[in-house]
Design a protein around this motif. Structure first.
Motif, PDB file in Angstrom:
ATOM      1  N   PHE A 264       0.781  -1.242   0.000  1.00  0.00           N
ATOM      2  CA  PHE A 264       0.000   0.000   0.000  1.00  0.00           C
ATOM      3  C   PHE A 264       0.815   1.297   0.000  1.00  0.00           C
ATOM      4  CE2 PHE A 264      -2.961  -3.166   1.610  1.00  0.00           C
ATOM      5  CZ  PHE A 264      -4.112  -2.868   0.902  1.00  0.00           C
TER       6      PHE A 264
ATOM      7  N   GLU B 175       7.106   0.599   1.948  1.00  0.00           N
ATOM      8  CA  GLU B 175       6.902  -0.680   2.610  1.00  0.00           C
ATOM      9  C   GLU B 175       8.260  -1.338   2.852  1.00  0.00           C
ATOM     10  OE1 GLU B 175       5.906  -4.259  -0.134  1.00  0.00           O
ATOM     11  OE2 GLU B 175       4.700  -2.600  -0.865  1.00  0.00           O
ATOM     12  N   MET B 176       8.275  -2.388   3.663  1.00  0.00           N
ATOM     13  CA  MET B 176       9.550  -3.033   3.984  1.00  0.00           C
ATOM     14  C   MET B 176      10.135  -3.727   2.749  1.00  0.00           C
ATOM     15  SD  MET B 176       8.254  -6.201   6.282  1.00  0.00           S
ATOM     16  CE  MET B 176       7.802  -7.735   5.514  1.00  0.00           C
TER      17      MET B 176
ATOM     18  N   TYR C  67      -2.876  -7.565  14.073  1.00  0.00           N
ATOM     19  CA  TYR C  67      -3.301  -6.163  13.936  1.00  0.00           C
ATOM     20  C   TYR C  67      -4.564  -5.854  14.722  1.00  0.00           C
ATOM     21  CZ  TYR C  67       0.093  -6.316  10.202  1.00  0.00           C
ATOM     22  OH  TYR C  67       1.253  -6.492   9.501  1.00  0.00           O
TER      23      TYR C  67
HETATM   24  C1  LIG Z   1      -1.473  -4.491   4.977  1.00  0.00           C
HETATM   25  C2  LIG Z   1      -0.436  -4.128   5.978  1.00  0.00           C
HETATM   26  C3  LIG Z   1       0.894  -4.074   5.616  1.00  0.00           C
HETATM   27  C4  LIG Z   1       1.874  -3.732   6.559  1.00  0.00           C
HETATM   28  N1  LIG Z   1       3.185  -3.648   6.170  1.00  0.00           N
HETATM   29  C5  LIG Z   1       4.129  -3.236   7.066  1.00  0.00           C
HETATM   30  C6  LIG Z   1       5.483  -3.051   6.659  1.00  0.00           C
HETATM   31  O1  LIG Z   1       5.862  -3.241   5.497  1.00  0.00           O
HETATM   32  N2  LIG Z   1       6.361  -2.660   7.618  1.00  0.00           N
HETATM   33  C7  LIG Z   1       5.982  -2.404   8.926  1.00  0.00           C
HETATM   34  O2  LIG Z   1       6.818  -2.023   9.759  1.00  0.00           O
HETATM   35  N3  LIG Z   1       4.714  -2.568   9.306  1.00  0.00           N
HETATM   36  C8  LIG Z   1       3.780  -2.953   8.409  1.00  0.00           C
HETATM   37  N4  LIG Z   1       2.483  -3.053   8.803  1.00  0.00           N
HETATM   38  C9  LIG Z   1       2.106  -2.644  10.165  1.00  0.00           C
HETATM   39  C10 LIG Z   1       1.679  -1.174  10.190  1.00  0.00           C
HETATM   40  O3  LIG Z   1       2.730  -0.316   9.809  1.00  0.00           O
HETATM   41  C11 LIG Z   1       1.189  -0.782  11.598  1.00  0.00           C
HETATM   42  O4  LIG Z   1       2.221  -0.973  12.512  1.00  0.00           O
HETATM   43  C12 LIG Z   1      -0.014  -1.600  12.023  1.00  0.00           C
HETATM   44  O5  LIG Z   1      -0.974  -1.683  10.991  1.00  0.00           O
HETATM   45  C13 LIG Z   1      -0.650  -0.997  13.291  1.00  0.00           C
HETATM   46  O6  LIG Z   1      -1.175   0.285  13.033  1.00  0.00           O
HETATM   47  P1  LIG Z   1      -2.767   0.512  12.796  1.00  0.00           P
HETATM   48  O7  LIG Z   1      -3.465  -0.219  13.904  1.00  0.00           O
HETATM   49  O8  LIG Z   1      -2.922   2.001  12.868  1.00  0.00           O
HETATM   50  O9  LIG Z   1      -3.097  -0.050  11.457  1.00  0.00           O
HETATM   51  C14 LIG Z   1       1.505  -3.430   7.901  1.00  0.00           C
HETATM   52  C15 LIG Z   1       0.156  -3.487   8.255  1.00  0.00           C
HETATM   53  C16 LIG Z   1      -0.820  -3.837   7.325  1.00  0.00           C
HETATM   54  C17 LIG Z   1      -2.260  -3.855   7.761  1.00  0.00           C
END
Ligand SMILES: Cc1cc2nc3c(=O)[nH]c(=O)nc-3n(C[C@H](O)[C@H](O)[C@H](O)COP(=O)(O)O)c2cc1C
Length: 316
Positions: A25, A45-46, A181
């Motif tokens: 995303f 993204e990572m 999550y």
């Molecule tokens: C679809 C998706 C992809 C994610 N990709 C990464 C990522 O590439 N690197 C990372 O550190 N966290 C990643 N995360 C975690 C988010 O950065 C974040 O820490 C997590 O969604 C919690 O925040 P929120 O509750 O506001 O969504 C991802 C989360 C989702 C839902």
């Protein structure tokens, strides 16, 4: 919450509300949109350090940036300090001002490989990774979870190890790996992180509104926040956090997002890439499932725009 500029290593941000790294995303288009709504930083993204060293074509698209990104921030993952340092010295990463290290990814493939959240149990290795990356002279930040399993929190020791390694900022996602999550973020653990180190601590997890942001900062004392899913669904949340009144025209936003993707990808790739994002933009709209089904069959953006136009114009 109170907006303020932050000094993070070599950089100074315009505020303290950031877009999180989000696999699938947070590409250049989403980052541009969030920055235009007021995000202070936006992360790719990572990307895998091994992948970078073996010149995986896919990582080049993930690391594509535009001039909209005045401060460019990439996130990497890996578990070998030497491999990771060599990766960030590659020309692909040279243009990035900030390199964030992933200590939070819960996915089995990554975890079993000893990367992402698996490193939460290895503070010495995490420290070594940071100190090795700091040799590059770049601003090095970290994003972590509070532990692997609920109740077994590593936050305090882990942030201290990162700080000893020379980290410039730490984002704490207030959930454990086994929570993936869902569930309330643990404010106390983020508060402990803030107390334990001098570098800026950014709070992340469950922020979908201005009220959530206030609750997060009030309860944790964090220096700033990072939005993830909340920004994907409502990127204008950044404007709301900046205290601006926003009138959202979803149709125009969707067209703009498609046009941005089309500046880099060919039309059919854009059409496919945009599918997952459109689901988030139309979430909660009456008739969204039908529109989604239609769009998932479409192979070009002209058709998608027509369908989206008819959908929103029909609502007026
Ligand atoms: C679809 C998706 C992809 C994610 N990709 C990464 C990522 O590439 N690197 C990372 O550190 N966290 C990643 N995360 C975690 C988010 O950065 C974040 O820490 C997590 O969604 C919690 O925040 P929120 O509750 O506001 O969504 C991802 C989360 C989702 C839902």
């Amino acid at each position: 919450m109170k907006l303020k500029s932050l000094k993070i290593g070599n950089i100074v941000t315009k505020n303290n509300i950031f877009l999180a790294p989000l696999a699938g995303f947070s590409d250049f288009a989403m980052r541009s949109i969030c920055l235009s709504y007021g995000a202070g930083l936006a992360f790719t993204e990572m990307v895998s350090c091994e992948g970078l060293l073996y010149n995986n074509e896919n990582t080049n698209d993930l690391l594509y940036t535009t001039d909209d990104e005045k401060i460019k921030c990439a996130q990497i993952f890996g578990n070998d300090p030497d491999v990771m340092r060599r990766a960030i010295e590659l020309p692909t990463l040279d243009k990035f001002d900030v390199i964030d290290v992933n200590f939070g990814c819960p996915m089995p493939k990554i975890f079993q490989n000893g990367e992402g959240s698996a490193l939460l149990d290895k503070p010495h290795l995490a420290q070594k990774i940071i100190s090795e990356l700091k040799k590059s002279g770049k601003t090095i930040t970290a994003k972590m979870r509070i532990g692997i399993t609920r109740g077994n929190y590593v936050t305090e020791d882990f942030v201290k190890a990162l700080e000893q390694g020379g980290v410039d900022m730490i984002t704490v996602h207030g959930r454990t790996r086994d929570m993936i999550y869902s569930g309330e973020p643990n404010y106390d653990e983020i508060y402990k992180a803030k107390r334990a180190v001098k570098v800026p601590v950014i709070a992340n997890g469950g922020i979908f509104s201005v009220e959530d942001a206030d609750k997060m900062t009030d309860n944790t004392g964090a220096d700033g926040i990072m939005l993830a899913r909340g920004a994907l669904e409502r990127p204008w949340l950044f404007s709301e956090l900046c205290g601006k009144e926003v009138e959202v025209d979803k149709k125009s936003l969707i067209y703009r997002h498609i046009d941005l993707l089309n500046t880099h990808f060919d039309d059919s790739t854009t059409a496919v890439l945009f599918r997952k994002q459109i689901c988030l933009y139309i979430k909660g709209e009456v008739g969204n499932v039908k529109l989604k089904d239609k769009i998932f069959k479409m192979k070009n953006t002209a058709d998608i725009k027509t369908a989206v136009g008819e959908f929103f114009d029909g609502k007026r």
